[in-house]
Scaffold this motif. Structure first.
Motif, PDB file in Angstrom:
ATOM      1  N   ALA A  57       0.858  -1.184   0.000  1.00  6.19           N
ATOM      2  CA  ALA A  57       0.000   0.000   0.000  1.00  6.19           C
ATOM      3  C   ALA A  57       0.898   1.239   0.000  1.00  6.19           C
ATOM      4  CB  ALA A  57      -0.906  -0.017   1.232  1.00  6.19           C
ATOM      5  N   PRO A  58       0.378   2.393  -0.343  1.00  4.49           N
ATOM      6  CA  PRO A  58       1.225   3.592  -0.391  1.00  4.49           C
ATOM      7  C   PRO A  58       1.862   3.903   0.965  1.00  4.49           C
ATOM      8  CG  PRO A  58      -0.875   3.992  -1.475  1.00  4.49           C
ATOM      9  CD  PRO A  58      -1.009   2.677  -0.792  1.00  4.49           C
ATOM     10  N   TYR A  59       3.083   4.391   0.909  1.00  8.00           N
ATOM     11  CA  TYR A  59       3.782   4.838   2.111  1.00  8.00           C
ATOM     12  C   TYR A  59       4.658   6.034   1.725  1.00  8.00           C
ATOM     13  CZ  TYR A  59       7.524   1.952   0.102  1.00  8.00           C
ATOM     14  OH  TYR A  59       8.451   1.396  -0.739  1.00  8.00           O
ATOM     15  N   TRP A  60       4.939   6.877   2.720  1.00  5.62           N
ATOM     16  CA  TRP A  60       5.639   8.127   2.456  1.00  5.62           C
ATOM     17  C   TRP A  60       7.145   7.913   2.352  1.00  5.62           C
ATOM     18  CZ3 TRP A  60       2.475  11.374   0.655  1.00  5.62           C
ATOM     19  CH2 TRP A  60       1.204  11.581   1.194  1.00  5.62           C
ATOM     20  N   ILE A  61       7.725   8.573   1.360  1.00  4.87           N
ATOM     21  CA  ILE A  61       9.182   8.668   1.245  1.00  4.87           C
ATOM     22  C   ILE A  61       9.649  10.033   1.732  1.00  4.87           C
ATOM     23  CG2 ILE A  61      11.128   8.689  -0.362  1.00  4.87           C
ATOM     24  CD1 ILE A  61       9.641   6.718  -2.082  1.00  4.87           C
ATOM     25  N   LYS A  62       8.901  11.064   1.390  1.00  3.89           N
ATOM     26  CA  LYS A  62       9.220  12.420   1.826  1.00  3.89           C
ATOM     27  C   LYS A  62       7.914  13.150   2.069  1.00  3.89           C
ATOM     28  CE  LYS A  62      12.213  16.357   0.772  1.00  3.89           C
ATOM     29  NZ  LYS A  62      13.169  16.949  -0.204  1.00  3.89           N
ATOM     30  N   LYS A  78       6.521  12.931  -1.672  1.00  2.00           N
ATOM     31  CA  LYS A  78       6.874  11.734  -2.440  1.00  2.00           C
ATOM     32  C   LYS A  78       6.384  10.509  -1.693  1.00  2.00           C
ATOM     33  CE  LYS A  78      10.977  13.692  -4.676  1.00  2.00           C
ATOM     34  NZ  LYS A  78      12.433  13.570  -4.892  1.00  2.00           N
ATOM     35  N   ALA A  79       5.782   9.598  -2.448  1.00  2.00           N
ATOM     36  CA  ALA A  79       5.260   8.351  -1.881  1.00  2.00           C
ATOM     37  C   ALA A  79       5.640   7.201  -2.792  1.00  2.00           C
ATOM     38  CB  ALA A  79       3.742   8.418  -1.708  1.00  2.00           C
ATOM     39  N   PRO A  99       1.992   4.532  -6.500  1.00  2.00           N
ATOM     40  CA  PRO A  99       0.754   5.290  -6.264  1.00  2.00           C
ATOM     41  C   PRO A  99       0.743   6.605  -7.052  1.00  2.00           C
ATOM     42  CG  PRO A  99       2.247   5.537  -4.407  1.00  2.00           C
ATOM     43  CD  PRO A  99       2.905   4.562  -5.341  1.00  2.00           C
ATOM     44  N   ASP A 100      -0.467   7.114  -7.268  1.00  2.01           N
ATOM     45  CA  ASP A 100      -0.663   8.435  -7.874  1.00  2.01           C
ATOM     46  C   ASP A 100      -0.707   9.473  -6.761  1.00  2.01           C
ATOM     47  OD1 ASP A 100      -0.835   7.337 -10.423  1.00  2.01           O
ATOM     48  OD2 ASP A 100      -2.987   6.955 -10.202  1.00  2.01           O
ATOM     49  N   VAL A 106      -2.438   7.360  -3.767  1.00  2.00           N
ATOM     50  CA  VAL A 106      -3.446   6.307  -3.919  1.00  2.00           C
ATOM     51  C   VAL A 106      -2.927   5.233  -4.874  1.00  2.00           C
ATOM     52  CG1 VAL A 106      -5.822   5.781  -4.579  1.00  2.00           C
ATOM     53  CG2 VAL A 106      -5.288   8.004  -3.583  1.00  2.00           C
ATOM     54  N   ASN A 107      -3.100   3.963  -4.481  1.00  2.00           N
ATOM     55  CA  ASN A 107      -2.994   2.846  -5.432  1.00  2.00           C
ATOM     56  C   ASN A 107      -4.100   1.856  -5.099  1.00  2.00           C
ATOM     57  OD1 ASN A 107      -2.131   1.321  -3.265  1.00  2.00           O
ATOM     58  ND2 ASN A 107      -0.070   0.947  -4.037  1.00  2.00           N
ATOM     59  N   LYS A 108      -4.091   0.689  -5.726  1.00  2.00           N
ATOM     60  CA  LYS A 108      -5.223  -0.222  -5.584  1.00  2.00           C
ATOM     61  C   LYS A 108      -5.340  -0.816  -4.187  1.00  2.00           C
ATOM     62  CE  LYS A 108      -2.812  -4.390  -7.205  1.00  2.00           C
ATOM     63  NZ  LYS A 108      -2.835  -5.485  -8.197  1.00  2.00           N
ATOM     64  N   HIS A 109      -4.298  -0.668  -3.374  1.00  2.00           N
ATOM     65  CA  HIS A 109      -4.320  -1.250  -2.037  1.00  2.00           C
ATOM     66  C   HIS A 109      -4.689  -0.242  -0.953  1.00  2.00           C
ATOM     67  CE1 HIS A 109      -2.707  -4.886  -3.697  1.00  2.00           C
ATOM     68  NE2 HIS A 109      -1.601  -4.279  -4.112  1.00  2.00           N
ATOM     69  N   GLY A 110      -4.907   1.011  -1.324  1.00  2.00           N
ATOM     70  CA  GLY A 110      -5.308   1.968  -0.307  1.00  2.00           C
ATOM     71  C   GLY A 110      -4.810   3.364  -0.622  1.00  2.00           C
ATOM     72  N   SER A 111      -4.994   4.247   0.336  1.00  2.00           N
ATOM     73  CA  SER A 111      -4.590   5.638   0.160  1.00  2.00           C
ATOM     74  C   SER A 111      -4.076   6.185   1.472  1.00  2.00           C
ATOM     75  CB  SER A 111      -5.773   6.483  -0.322  1.00  2.00           C
ATOM     76  OG  SER A 111      -6.802   6.523   0.670  1.00  2.00           O
ATOM     77  N   ILE A 112      -3.211   7.210   1.376  1.00  2.00           N
ATOM     78  CA  ILE A 112      -2.706   7.926   2.540  1.00  2.00           C
ATOM     79  C   ILE A 112      -2.805   9.411   2.247  1.00  2.00           C
ATOM     80  CG2 ILE A 112      -1.174   6.127   3.434  1.00  2.00           C
ATOM     81  CD1 ILE A 112       1.105   7.389   1.914  1.00  2.00           C
TER      82      ILE A 112
END
Length: 1040
Positions: A265-270, A288-289, A295-296, A335-341
């Motif tokens: 699932a999306p996670y933060w890089i910056k 950045k994620a 993710p978009d 957002v990607n198919k596994h969730g959003s942050i």
């Protein structure tokens, strides 16, 4: 202001009566209810708004489901032949939360599992092959839902195993779960994964797991259920790949391959930073994620899509020439198919005057050659600019490779203002090692010393010296002589093979560190040559060839071959002592005997064979040797001194000459008692029971042997009175190691006078003791009183007698007495800060302070027949505690029954009234002398139990009537409080402590005035007894 959006639609929880909303926040909760809650299932977002913008929460999801229930099902019965495989189904109710499943029997005992019987992740029970012992009718699947606190019990399953008519044949493995040869799993990073491999076969197959596209990580995986399950905990992208389980038995093998794909699932890089900006600044929000798939990333301002004119590139939102109106909350969403942050970044455009937040006048210290930073933190909008040389982007000043010339005062100034601060920099001399440890070449068994001399700036504290061997820290252990560390010196008393390596000395200060390395290399004599061959023999010469042995890190300088004749010696040095008593003095004659293994006569190689024994002192005797010839061992040398080291060697000699020069061996003469005691013995007090004893090291020459350690002897110093009484003095001692010069003495008696001395000992024995040293231990906590006696002078008081403690441990200031009442009453009393007494469920109370000179104390106001807990405290410490019971009759409670009900009392009253009417009529009839016809008939068949009524007047009780009354149930029957013995004991008791009001006390006192208590029945149904107690039955007197 807070608002909620559910599934994209505005949702107001305050309008729902089933929801409660917290004040001053947007939090809402659902109170427990029995009705349906499916209407609350969905995805929720919370929006918080004020004048500066709108912040958005991450998405929250509520999932609801009905309570798991068991559907009606038919009883399952399975019948299989011995050796076959079978599956017992569980089929647990569907739930979003995986249940916990247990297979049990009807007695709720777990079905034992092993490599033949195993439970699958689906809850079913799998048998690789069955035996006759598996037959039973109570295989029950219990499904537990912890979150719902529900356990669902399935119908028991009956399994019948029929014995085989023929020999049970082995079977090759076959997959039971999963089926087929290949399976695929998609799992998210961070989740847990379990791979199963349940097989059938006879005998039970063995399972082995491998990773086909790499090495199976033992640290990231674990095996369970007899290797039938491969478990991944917190799986990561590196775990993607193919895994294969192989089942093998004597009949063959089968495999199953798992393809594992790990996505994320999306996670933060910056993450973007919230910050203050000034009008006209350029704002760059970097967001950045990452995830699988990628993710978009989108931006919004106050939850509204940004102006298309805003620059957005690669997740970076750029705002140029910002204005006050650009103050807002900016949302970055991935957002990607596994969730959003989602994350909020606060942009606050404002003008504020500059400030310097760093404290003025800070002092910085740095060692020469190091790097330091001097801070100058500012605040303002726009961001203030500061000036001082070589400043960092955040306004601080960095000085690299500092030198002594950099010392001084520095000033930080905010541009275009008069705001400044100063900082002081002090550069100290760097730490250097002036004499590093050397590269030592040491023979095995010899001592090694590594020295590390250093120099530090005088303004620094004493540095820490840390030694490392091959990078590992070395510490000095008190229970081992492996390493001895004395400040900057490392000593290895006896070098062994494992001591070889690189040794590093680290000198660590608060500002810097210096290090240097040395080494220890083990060297030894070269090994003997091997594969010796003799060729070209002649009358007086031969040619020898050989293979050299190991040189043990020391180059071989040459080889010496002497073959005059063979000689081999094995000799032992033994110490011999003889004692003679001359005029009450003991004189020791020191001798040394040399024992050796005689040579074989075939090795004499000529006539006149003798042994040449040579010896000399190791120290102080020079190069000359003492020589003695002998034909057979042993050989004794006298007058050699105490514990003296000698070089000893034995050489074979015959008429042809001397054999090869032998190697010498070190031997020691016998030990004698030490002649001196340790000096400078001192004592330092730690507490009332512990002291530290210190002494100066002994002169090794006075030990006259091998120093084994020190002996600390101590005892209590008795007064002259105790000596006259013949009381012994307790003498104790402690043994220390040879390198110790201090010892901690514990478990001493507080407030005592002690004497102490120290001696030294060797293998022979103990030397003289040092001059006695006396010391006093301070006061400590006293011990408990040696005895406590209880006496009850009356029913409402108690007298306590005690004796002082055997160990007062100081000057007694007083006693604390506590008492506690038992479970029969809830009343609780307290005596001083020293005595407490309390019932089992009551509270402790304190009495007045009791002087230490007292040997008794009286407790008043207690209840008779009551249980108490009593304890004595001193300074919040319990010295003594016990349970006691006061004398006298116990208070009983009348058990509530139907006799106290109003209907029963009315019924009895009516019966008594009817009886009185009948008695009056009978009296009238008798006074007239008439008879009833009915009475004449009754007289002819009168019962024996009624006959006494004809002979006595109504209202009088005969002995028979009293016996009948006594047989009726009584409220006091069980407790025996109303029996004759109890009343007699009660009348004679003078030490009972009972708390009663005046009326009850008077009633109980009248009991003693009954003329003959033995003739009165103690039942509440007896009117005579009731009259003797002022109209109250005995049980009521005690209960009230």
């Amino acid at each position: 202001m807070f608002r909620w959006v559910k599934d994209g639609v505005e949702f107001d929880p305050s309008k729902d009566p089933e929801l409660s909303v917290s004040r001053d926040s947007g939090t809402f909760s659902l109170t427990a209810k029995d009705g349906p809650i499916h209407q609350y299932q969905g995805r929720y977002n919370c929006y918080a708004s004020n004048d500066l913008g709108t912040a958005v929460s991450n998405e929250a999801r509520i999932v609801t489901e009905n309570t798991p229930t068991l559907q009606k099902e038919k009883k399952v019965s399975k019948k299989v032949e011995e050796g076959e495989s079978v599956v017992l189904p569980c089929n647990p109710p569907n739930s979003t939360v995986a249940p916990v499943i247990h297979w049990m029997d009807k007695k709720l005992r777990h079905i034992q599992q092993n490599d033949r019987v195993i439970q699958g992740r689906d809850g079913n029970l799998y048998f690789s092959h069955v035996t006759e012992a598996d037959s039973r009718d109570d295989y029950t699947c219990n499904t537990q839902f912890p979150s719902a606190r529900i356990i669902v019990l399935k119908e028991p399953i009956k399994l019948t195993v029929v014995p085989s008519n023929s020999v049970v044949r082995n079977r090759r493995p076959q997959m039971m779960r999963p089926t087929g040869s290949h399976s695929s799993y998609l799992v998210l990073s961070g989740q847990n994964l379990e791979l199963e491999c349940i097989v059938q076969g006879l005998p039970s197959p063995k399972i082995q797991w491998i990773r086909k596209d790499g090495v199976l990580s033992e640290s990231r995986t674990s095996k369970d259920s007899y290797d039938r399950v491969l478990r991944f905990k917190n799986i990561s992208e590196s775990d993607s790949g193919e895994y294969q389980c192989t089942a093998t038995n004597l009949q063959g093998m089968i495999t199953h391959t798992y393809s594992i794909t790990v996505e994320a699932a999306p996670y933060w890089i910056k993450k973007p930073k919230s910050q203050l900006y000034a009008p006209g600044d350029t704002v760059k929000l970097d967001c950045k994620a990452d995830g699988i798939p990628t993710p978009d990333v989108t931006w919004s301002i106050n939850d509204i899509d940004p102006d298309p004119k805003r620059s957005l590139k690669h997740g970076v939102l750029t705002l140029k020439n910002v204005e006050l109106s650009d103050t807002a909350v900016y949302q970055c969403k991935a957002v990607n198919k596994h969730g959003s942050i989602l994350i909020n970044a606060y942009v606050y455009v404002i003008e504020l005057p500059p400030q310097i937040l760093t404290e003025d006048g800070l002092m910085y210290s740095v060692a020469e050659g190091q790097t330091t930073e001097m801070a100058c933190e500012t605040f303002g909008s726009p961001q203030p600019n500061v000036t001082w040389m070589s400043q960092l982007p955040d306004g601080s000043l960095q000085i690299s490779n500092a030198s002594l010339n950099d010392s001084g005062q520095y000033t930080c100034t905010v541009s275009n203002s008069k705001i400044t601060i100063t900082a002081e920099l002090d550069v100290l001399n760097k730490t250097v090692i002036v004499k590093p440890p050397l590269a030592l070449r040491i023979q095995r068994g010899k001592p090694a010393t590594l020295t590390c001399e250093y120099q530090v700036d005088s303004r620094q504290y004493t540095p820490q010296v840390q030694w490392r061997k091959n990078g590992q820290k070395l510490t000095e252990s008190s229970d081992s002589d492996k390493y001895m560390i004395d400040e900057s010196t490392l000593i290895i008393p006896e070098v062994k093979e494992e001591d070889e390596g690189i040794y590093t000395c680290e000198v660590i200060t608060t500002l810097d560190m210096a290090e240097a390395s040395g080494s220890i290399t083990i060297v030894d004599r070269p090994d003997s040559p091997t594969q010796i061959q003799m060729t070209e023999p002649k009358d007086r010469s031969v040619t020898l060839s050989w293979t050299p042995g190991d040189h043990h890190n020391s180059p071989v300088l040459g080889t010496v071959n002497v073959f005059l004749f063979r000689q081999q010696f094995k000799f032992t040095i033994v110490n011999v002592r003889n004692s003679h008593c001359l005029q009450k003095n003991t004189v020791w004659l020191k001798t040394e005997s040399v024992f050796l293994q005689e040579m074989d006569r075939h090795s004499f190689n000529g006539p006149g064979f003798r042994y040449k024994v040579m010896w000399r002192k190791v120290l102080g005797s020079g190069p000359s040797w003492h020589t003695k010839f002998m034909t057979s061992p042993p050989f004794t040398v006298t007058d050699v001194g105490n514990f003296s080291a000698f070089d000893i060697k034995v050489q074979a000699v015959n008429e042809m000459g001397e054999g090869p020069e032998p190697k010498s061996t070190i031997g020691y003469s016998g030990e004698d008692y030490p002649i001196e005691a340790p000096m400078d013995v001192g004592v330092a007090l730690i507490n009332s029971t512990t002291v530290v004893v210190k002494w100066a090291p002994i002169n090794r020459e006075t030990v006259r042997g091998r120093l084994q350690g020190y002996k600390v002897i101590y005892c209590t110093v008795l007064s002259s009175e105790r000596v006259r009484e013949g009381k012994p003095s307790n003498i104790s001692f402690l043994i220390t190691d040879s390198n110790e010069e201090r010892k901690v003495l514990g478990d001493l008696q507080p407030y005592s006078h002690y004497g102490l001395s120290v001696s030294v000992f060797n293998n022979k024995g103990e030397g003289p003791q040092s001059d006695p040293l006396t010391f006093h231990t301070p006061e400590g906590v006293p011990g408990p009183p040696s005895s406590l006696l209880l006496d009850s002078p009356s029913e409402t008081e108690m007298t306590l007698h005690w004796t002082p403690p055997t160990q007062p441990n100081g000057v007694l200031k007083g006693y604390t007495l506590k008492y506690q009442q038992g479970a029969l009453t809830n009343m609780c009393f307290d005596l001083c800060c020293i005595v407490c007494i309390c019932p089992g469920k009551g509270t402790w109370k304190r009495s007045e302070r009791v002087n230490s000179s007292q040997s008794f104390y009286t407790l008043q106001g207690l209840q008779s027949g009551s249980e108490y807990r009593l304890k004595i405290d001193l300074k919040n410490k319990t010295l003594w505690e016990d349970e006691i019971q006061t004398a006298g009759a116990k208070v009983m409670e009348i058990s509530q029954g139907f006799v106290t009900e109003s209907w029963f009392i009315g019924l009895i009253s009516a019966l008594v009234l009817l009886l009185l009417v009948l008695l009056i009529l009978c009296f009238i009839k008798r006074s007239k002398g008439g008879k009833y016809s009915v009475k004449e008939k009754e007289e002819g068949q009168i019962d024996s139990e009624v006959r006494p009524m004809n002979n006595e007047a109504f209202g009088e009780y005969s002995d028979n009537e009293e016996k009948q009354t006594a047989s009726q149930p009584s409220l006091c029957e069980d407790s025996k409080l109303c029996t004759d013995d109890t009343l007699d004991d009660y009348a004679n008791s003078m030490q009972t402590e009972v708390i009663m009001d005046e009326s009850l006390a008077s009633q109980s006192s009248r009991v003693r005035d009954v003329p003959d208590p033995g003739t009165q029945e103690s039942s509440p149904l007896n009117p005579a007894t009731a009259i003797s107690h002022n109209g109250l039955p005995n049980s009521v007197v005690f209960l009230d």
